[in-house]
Write an enzyme that holds these catalytic residues in place. Structure first.
Site, PDB file in Angstrom:
ATOM      1  N   ALA A 197      -3.615  -7.683  -3.998  1.00 55.95           N
ATOM      2  CA  ALA A 197      -3.072  -6.338  -4.164  1.00 55.95           C
ATOM      3  C   ALA A 197      -4.217  -5.353  -4.405  1.00 55.95           C
ATOM      4  CB  ALA A 197      -2.129  -6.311  -5.356  1.00 55.95           C
ATOM      5  N   GLY A 198      -3.970  -4.119  -4.103  1.00 60.64           N
ATOM      6  CA  GLY A 198      -4.970  -3.095  -4.399  1.00 60.64           C
ATOM      7  C   GLY A 198      -4.247  -1.851  -4.834  1.00 60.64           C
ATOM      8  N   HIS A 199      -4.386  -1.506  -6.102  1.00 59.34           N
ATOM      9  CA  HIS A 199      -3.715  -0.314  -6.598  1.00 59.34           C
ATOM     10  C   HIS A 199      -4.763   0.737  -6.916  1.00 59.34           C
ATOM     11  CE1 HIS A 199       0.071  -2.681  -8.022  1.00 59.34           C
ATOM     12  NE2 HIS A 199      -0.027  -2.561  -6.725  1.00 59.34           N
ATOM     13  N   ASP A 228       2.538  14.491   2.662  1.00 63.16           N
ATOM     14  CA  ASP A 228       1.543  15.463   3.129  1.00 63.16           C
ATOM     15  C   ASP A 228       0.828  15.009   4.405  1.00 63.16           C
ATOM     16  OD1 ASP A 228       0.633  13.556   1.018  1.00 63.16           O
ATOM     17  OD2 ASP A 228      -1.345  14.224   1.699  1.00 63.16           O
ATOM     18  N   THR A 256      -5.734 -11.871   3.039  1.00 64.94           N
ATOM     19  CA  THR A 256      -6.844 -11.173   2.407  1.00 64.94           C
ATOM     20  C   THR A 256      -7.977 -12.152   2.058  1.00 64.94           C
ATOM     21  OG1 THR A 256      -5.836 -11.482   0.255  1.00 64.94           O
ATOM     22  CG2 THR A 256      -5.305  -9.432   1.395  1.00 64.94           C
ATOM     23  N   PRO A 277      -8.857  -1.468   8.715  1.00 64.51           N
ATOM     24  CA  PRO A 277      -8.015  -0.337   9.111  1.00 64.51           C
ATOM     25  C   PRO A 277      -6.551  -0.784   9.139  1.00 64.51           C
ATOM     26  CG  PRO A 277      -9.445  -1.019  10.939  1.00 64.51           C
ATOM     27  CD  PRO A 277      -9.779  -1.901   9.770  1.00 64.51           C
ATOM     28  N   ASP A 296       0.818  -1.221   0.000  1.00 59.13           N
ATOM     29  CA  ASP A 296       0.000   0.000   0.000  1.00 59.13           C
ATOM     30  C   ASP A 296       0.845   1.262   0.000  1.00 59.13           C
ATOM     31  OD1 ASP A 296      -2.249  -1.777   0.363  1.00 59.13           O
ATOM     32  OD2 ASP A 296      -1.650  -1.894   2.467  1.00 59.13           O
ATOM     33  N   GLU A 297       2.019   1.213  -0.597  1.00 59.43           N
ATOM     34  CA  GLU A 297       2.909   2.383  -0.583  1.00 59.43           C
ATOM     35  C   GLU A 297       2.504   3.438  -1.599  1.00 59.43           C
ATOM     36  OE1 GLU A 297       4.023  -0.715  -1.022  1.00 59.43           O
ATOM     37  OE2 GLU A 297       5.398  -1.206   0.598  1.00 59.43           O
ATOM     38  N   LYS A 351       0.224   4.737  -8.274  1.00 60.63           N
ATOM     39  CA  LYS A 351       0.339   6.131  -8.729  1.00 60.63           C
ATOM     40  C   LYS A 351       1.644   6.332  -9.517  1.00 60.63           C
ATOM     41  CE  LYS A 351       1.064  10.803  -7.225  1.00 60.63           C
ATOM     42  NZ  LYS A 351       0.840  11.893  -6.291  1.00 60.63           N
ATOM     43  N   THR A 397       3.181 -12.727   2.208  1.00 60.87           N
ATOM     44  CA  THR A 397       2.335 -13.322   1.179  1.00 60.87           C
ATOM     45  C   THR A 397       3.063 -14.539   0.608  1.00 60.87           C
ATOM     46  OG1 THR A 397       0.915 -12.845  -0.710  1.00 60.87           O
ATOM     47  CG2 THR A 397       3.128 -11.825  -0.729  1.00 60.87           C
TER      48      THR A 397
HETATM   49  P1  IMP Z   1      -2.308 -12.950   1.377  1.00 61.71           P
HETATM   50  O1  IMP Z   1      -1.416 -12.370   0.351  1.00 61.71           O
HETATM   51  O2  IMP Z   1      -3.773 -12.697   1.115  1.00 61.71           O
HETATM   52  O3  IMP Z   1      -2.027 -14.394   1.638  1.00 61.71           O
HETATM   53  O4  IMP Z   1      -2.020 -12.214   2.773  1.00 61.71           O
HETATM   54  C1  IMP Z   1      -0.796 -12.362   3.478  1.00 61.71           C
HETATM   55  C2  IMP Z   1      -0.420 -11.068   4.180  1.00 61.71           C
HETATM   56  O5  IMP Z   1      -0.016 -10.104   3.231  1.00 61.71           O
HETATM   57  C3  IMP Z   1      -1.546 -10.424   4.977  1.00 61.71           C
HETATM   58  O6  IMP Z   1      -1.000  -9.772   6.115  1.00 61.71           O
HETATM   59  C4  IMP Z   1      -2.108  -9.395   4.016  1.00 61.71           C
HETATM   60  O7  IMP Z   1      -2.773  -8.358   4.675  1.00 61.71           O
HETATM   61  C5  IMP Z   1      -0.828  -8.932   3.360  1.00 61.71           C
HETATM   62  N1  IMP Z   1      -0.992  -8.393   2.007  1.00 61.71           N
HETATM   63  C6  IMP Z   1      -1.096  -9.090   0.862  1.00 61.71           C
HETATM   64  N2  IMP Z   1      -1.164  -8.263  -0.189  1.00 61.71           N
HETATM   65  C7  IMP Z   1      -1.074  -7.020   0.298  1.00 61.71           C
HETATM   66  C8  IMP Z   1      -1.059  -5.728  -0.319  1.00 61.71           C
HETATM   67  O8  IMP Z   1      -1.092  -5.570  -1.539  1.00 61.71           O
HETATM   68  N3  IMP Z   1      -0.980  -4.669   0.536  1.00 61.71           N
HETATM   69  C9  IMP Z   1      -0.865  -4.828   1.875  1.00 61.71           C
HETATM   70  N4  IMP Z   1      -0.861  -6.009   2.478  1.00 61.71           N
HETATM   71  C10 IMP Z   1      -0.971  -7.096   1.696  1.00 61.71           C
END
Ligand code: IMP
Length: 438
Positions: free
Chosen positions: A44-46, A347, A137, A318, A18-19, A23, A253
């Site tokens: 992942a979430g971009h 910021d 996730t 959160p 989530d860095e 972007k 992960t």
């Molecule tokens: P998994 O990838 O769903 O197996 O989750 C393993 C760990 O990685 C958990 O703590 C997730 O919250 C974290 N995680 C996986 N993908 C992301 C990401 O893109 N951003 C932040 N945390 C992630």
């Protein structure tokens, strides 16, 4: 003969995800022939903000927002076809051209039983004797990668286009899985639909129709581009401290989510990977369980969460928030071979009287400035902080380095000095225009 040197540029998250990689990729994509995902899946979430509109993707590479740039899902990814189709529909519904998507025939499929298994395993760990749940996730990532490694129970994207083979394999796999997970399911009843071969096969037939135009051998596709002298941008998902080998194991992960995974997950030889842009937040966050030495489980942490809108793009959870950990950041720069840095969300830190940077850890055997990716060992360290003066001024309208407050400049200069890598991009807001690159 062969691919040109340093033709691929990596964009890699240096913390726990989530860095703001999306972007940076969106900003750089127009200069590249393709953006390529090499790892992970819908965990992942971009998010990318264009003209004030926020677009969120999980599987579709962020390069999709540039019609002249191909958006490639490489062989190292695990693909939930339903999620991919939902994202394509949502993007097309907003009038975006998604014809540039390419999907590796060798990526592995995330199927309903993977998600069921992910949830069953997490539930079984919660409150159990054996330890804590990972806090995944629940997108089926770990079980899909486990099947890839196991081989006998894996299904690849290319299998969608071979219905007879797919049916043979799926019938066998669902039968095996159902009996294997029946035991875990005793505590939580098995979601039978997730193991129903007929239902999965019907869905796979629909997915095959829908995704066939995008499925290809992406290794040759990428090499063809490189041989034509066209550079590619590699899009990291998850992040370095979640890397299965180099992150805070077992709270990680299931893929090599640092730059070390690029070669295996795309087919690009290591010598063709040149620039690695490391992306990090001006502070730290983490979702899910696991050690986090600089965590602020107090009103300061809550203030960062609120100002930074630190809630998961994928799960809405959160995020845990804390001060910037320079020990971890320098380690991440080291294992990735980071050549340039992008600091994000600077910021968010406006208005804090003082800012702390963690420059060492106190451990049972003394003080160290070396990171340990072992979760138990990291759990036991106490951060040593260097206090920096805060900056009162809001930064969201600043467009050049010269206009940054002196204390903000001091903060980023100290980070660059500590980790030994220049900070070339400073982000002060979610929009493309809120980026200082001078
Ligand atoms: P998994 O990838 O769903 O197996 O989750 C393993 C760990 O990685 C958990 O703590 C997730 O919250 C974290 N995680 C996986 N993908 C992301 C990401 O893109 N951003 C932040 N945390 C992630």
């Amino acid at each position: 003969m062969g691919t040109p040197r340093a033709a691929a540029t990596g964009v890699i998250g240096l913390q726990w995800g989530d860095e703001g990689k999306g972007k940076i990729i969106d900003l750089l994509a127009p200069d590249f022939a393709a953006t390529v995902r090499f790892n992970g899946g819908a965990n992942a979430g971009h998010s990318v903000v264009i003209d004030g509109v926020r677009h969120a993707t999980h599987l579709v590479p962020s390069g999709i927002f540039h019609p002249a740039t191909l958006a490639v899902i490489g062989n190292g990814c695990v693909v939930d076809g339903d999620q991919l189709v939902r994202e394509l529909d949502a993007l097309a519904g907003k009038g975006l051209d998604v014809s540039g998507l390419r999907l590796s025939d060798r990526a592995h499929l995330v199927l309903p039983y993977h998600k069921a298994e992910d949830a069953l395993r997490e539930d079984a760990m919660t409150g159990g004797q054996s330890g804590r749940a990972i806090g995944t996730t629940k997108r089926g990532i770990g079980p899909a990668y486990a099947d890839k490694a196991t081989r006998s129970t894996s299904i690849r994207v290319g299998d969608l286009l071979r219905p007879e083979r797919l049916e043979r394999r799926l019938r066998r796999v669902t039968q095996m899985k159902k009996s294997m997970f029946g035991a875990l399911g005793a505590a939580t009843p098995l979601d039978n639909e997730a193991f129903d071969a007929d239902a999965i096969l019907r869905n796979c037939a629909a997915l095959a129709d829908r995704l066939a135009p995008y499925i290809t051998d992406t290794t040759y596709l990428i090499h063809d581009l490189l041989n034509e002298g066209k550079p590619v941008l590699i899009e990291g998902a998850n992040a370095t401290l979640l890397d299965v080998d180099h992150g805070t194991y077992p709270f990680v992960t299931s893929s090599n989510s640092s730059a070390l995974g690029i070669a295996a997950g795309t087919g690009i030889p290591p010598r063709s990977i040149g620039d690695v842009i490391g992306v990090f937040k001006a502070y730290c966050t983490r979702v899910g369980a696991g050690p986090f030495p600089t965590e602020l489980d107090n009103p300061l942490g809550a203030r960062i969460r609120e100002r930074g809108n630190e809630f998961g793009t994928t799960t809405g959870r959160p995020r845990r928030c804390g001060w910037l950990d320079l020990v971890a950041l320098r380690y991440a720069c080291m294992v990735n071979g980071v050549s340039r840095l992008a600091i994000m969300l600077l910021d968010v830190l406006a208005g804090f009287e003082a800012l702390n940077l963690c420059t060492a850890y106190k451990t049972a055997s003394g003080t160290t400035d070396r990171f340990t990716p072992d979760a138990d060992a990291l759990e036991g360290v106490t951060p040593v902080y260097e206090e920096m003066p805060g900056f009162g001024e809001e930064l969201t309208g600043v467009t050049s380095r010269a206009d940054l407050p002196a204390n903000a400049v001091q903060y980023i200069d100290r980070i660059a000095e500590f980790v030994g890598v220049p900070i070339e991009i400073v982000s002060v807001g979610p929009d493309r225009v809120q980026t200082i690159m001078d």
